[in-house]
Scaffold this active site. Structure first.
Site, PDB file in Angstrom:
ATOM      1  N   SER A  11       3.517  -1.723  10.702  1.00  0.00           N
ATOM      2  CA  SER A  11       5.068  -2.331  10.698  1.00  0.00           C
ATOM      3  C   SER A  11       5.891  -2.979  10.911  1.00  0.00           C
ATOM      4  CB  SER A  11       5.009  -1.310  12.573  1.00  0.00           C
ATOM      5  OG  SER A  11       5.391  -0.076  12.135  1.00  0.00           O
ATOM      6  N   ASN A  32       1.284  -1.272  -0.058  1.00  0.00           N
ATOM      7  CA  ASN A  32      -0.159  -0.272   0.149  1.00  0.00           C
ATOM      8  C   ASN A  32       0.761   0.949  -0.232  1.00  0.00           C
ATOM      9  OD1 ASN A  32      -1.721   2.287   0.359  1.00  0.00           O
ATOM     10  ND2 ASN A  32      -2.024   1.503   2.329  1.00  0.00           N
ATOM     11  N   GLU A  79      -6.585   4.060   8.102  1.00  0.00           N
ATOM     12  CA  GLU A  79      -6.634   6.220   7.337  1.00  0.00           C
ATOM     13  C   GLU A  79      -8.016   7.151   6.747  1.00  0.00           C
ATOM     14  OE1 GLU A  79      -2.583   5.580   5.559  1.00  0.00           O
ATOM     15  OE2 GLU A  79      -1.992   5.313   7.261  1.00  0.00           O
ATOM     16  N   HIS A 122      -9.435   1.117   4.803  1.00  0.00           N
ATOM     17  CA  HIS A 122      -8.202   1.299   6.016  1.00  0.00           C
ATOM     18  C   HIS A 122      -8.337   2.328   6.912  1.00  0.00           C
ATOM     19  CE1 HIS A 122      -3.988   2.451   6.755  1.00  0.00           C
ATOM     20  NE2 HIS A 122      -3.842   1.213   5.598  1.00  0.00           N
ATOM     21  N   GLY A 133       2.294   2.693  10.864  1.00  0.00           N
ATOM     22  CA  GLY A 133       3.392   3.857  10.726  1.00  0.00           C
ATOM     23  C   GLY A 133       4.229   4.494  11.920  1.00  0.00           C
ATOM     24  N   GLU A 183      -5.314  -4.501  11.138  1.00  0.00           N
ATOM     25  CA  GLU A 183      -4.059  -3.782  10.847  1.00  0.00           C
ATOM     26  C   GLU A 183      -4.380  -3.203  12.308  1.00  0.00           C
ATOM     27  OE1 GLU A 183      -2.408  -3.307   7.086  1.00  0.00           O
ATOM     28  OE2 GLU A 183      -4.421  -1.269   7.568  1.00  0.00           O
ATOM     29  N   LYS A 220      -0.127   4.269  -0.092  1.00  0.00           N
ATOM     30  CA  LYS A 220      -0.767   5.285   0.277  1.00  0.00           C
ATOM     31  C   LYS A 220      -0.265   6.763  -1.145  1.00  0.00           C
ATOM     32  CE  LYS A 220       0.307   3.751   4.976  1.00  0.00           C
ATOM     33  NZ  LYS A 220       0.095   3.579   6.314  1.00  0.00           N
TER      34      LYS A 220
HETATM   35  C1  PEP Z   1      -0.656   0.414   5.856  1.00  0.00           C
HETATM   36  O1  PEP Z   1      -0.883   1.529   5.487  1.00  0.00           O
HETATM   37  O2  PEP Z   1      -1.351  -0.520   5.619  1.00  0.00           O
HETATM   38  C2  PEP Z   1      -0.400   0.493   6.479  1.00  0.00           C
HETATM   39  C3  PEP Z   1      -0.048  -1.154   7.203  1.00  0.00           C
HETATM   40  O3  PEP Z   1       1.227   0.591   7.328  1.00  0.00           O
HETATM   41  P1  PEP Z   1       2.804   0.573   8.043  1.00  0.00           P
HETATM   42  O4  PEP Z   1       2.724  -1.055   7.477  1.00  0.00           O
HETATM   43  O5  PEP Z   1       3.671   1.840   6.731  1.00  0.00           O
HETATM   44  O6  PEP Z   1       2.965   0.423   9.673  1.00  0.00           O
END
Ligand code: PEP
Length: 249
Positions: free
Chosen positions: A212, A9, A98, A96, A174, A168, A11
């Site tokens: 992460s 992803n 976000e 997601h 992040g 998640e 983003k």
């Molecule tokens: C994501 O945006 O779905 C995500 C898991 O981000 P990150 O790996 O940066 O934590």
């Protein structure tokens, strides 16, 4: 036997130049990858065609980061699941954190988007996860269960094969903080049990972990019995890291 999936992803990151460098690097870095791993690239919608062009001849799948609640019409700025299908996407990310946090997407809106994606014939990659406050209050499983129940309430028996769920935890996205492999496995096992209760062929349904994921924690996470791959944010923007994570799947 469940599908193993690693999805990138990106983003809201990218440029024409970056697409070329990143996709070229990932393509050559993964040329010897075990064919059992499905790698999905999910760039900003504006770059889907560029990514597709650079990927041509390889087996990567493409995804859209977010689809509208409608398939067409006077909804300025939106992109639909039908359009994603038209340009060759295989997946659409829905829900997601976000989108939930910055764009106010409720579970009900997420459910509408799931329905549009299913209608378009594409696969849903449904994101669920609790905030830190919810985890600390002991509500993590209940929050995730509610998100799944509402989002997937309209899935018909023959549509379950179009569903992938990504756990998640919001506090891990992040932030550099990752759920322990044992905590992630515990949540995945609970999600699989819930999906069975909802009538899904739960043993076949891929469950991804995101938050992460890095080259040094991917192998342990992916080794858990109910973790079938990952949804990767930050690390998917670094060729070497993403290639190593795919190699760990
Ligand atoms: C994501 O945006 O779905 C995500 C898991 O981000 P990150 O790996 O940066 O934590």
């Amino acid at each position: 036997m469940r599908r193993t999936i690693v999805a990138a992803n990106w983003k809201m990151n990218g440029s024409t130049e970056m697409v070329e460098v990143l996709v070229g690097g990932v393509k050559s870095g993964l040329s010897g990858l075990d064919k059992g791993v499905e790698v999905v690239i999910i760039p900003p919608a504006l770059y889907l065609r560029d990514v597709q062009r650079h990927l041509s001849g390889s087996e990567f799948a493409l995804g859209l980061q977010n689809a509208a609640c409608w398939q067409a019409g006077a909804y300025t700025g939106e992109v639909s699941a039908d359009m994603a299908a038209d340009v060759g996407c295989r997946y659409v990310l829905v829900g997601h954190s976000e989108r939930r946090q910055y764009f106010g997407e409720s579970d009900e809106v997420v459910a509408e988007k799931v329905e549009r994606v299913l209608e378009s014939g594409l696969n849903v990659m449904l994101c669920v996860g609790e905030t830190l406050a919810q985890r600390e209050a002991g509500e993590a499983e209940a929050v995730v269960a509610r998100q799944i129940r509402i989002a997937l309430a309209g899935v018909a028996a023959q549509q379950w094969e179009q569903i992938v769920v990504a756990y998640e935890p919001v506090w891990a996205i992040g932030t550099g903080r990752t759920a322990t492999a044992a905590d992630a496995q515990g949540m995945h096992a609970a999600m699989r049990a819930l999906l069975a209760e909802l009538g899904a062929p739960a043993e076949k349904l891929p469950l991804l972990y995101g938050g992460s994921v890095k080259p040094d924690n991917a192998a342990e996470l992916f080794a858990q019995p109910d973790i079938d791959g990952g949804l990767i944010g930050g690390a998917s923007l670094k060729v070497d890291d993403f290639v190593r994570i795919c190699g760990a799947a």
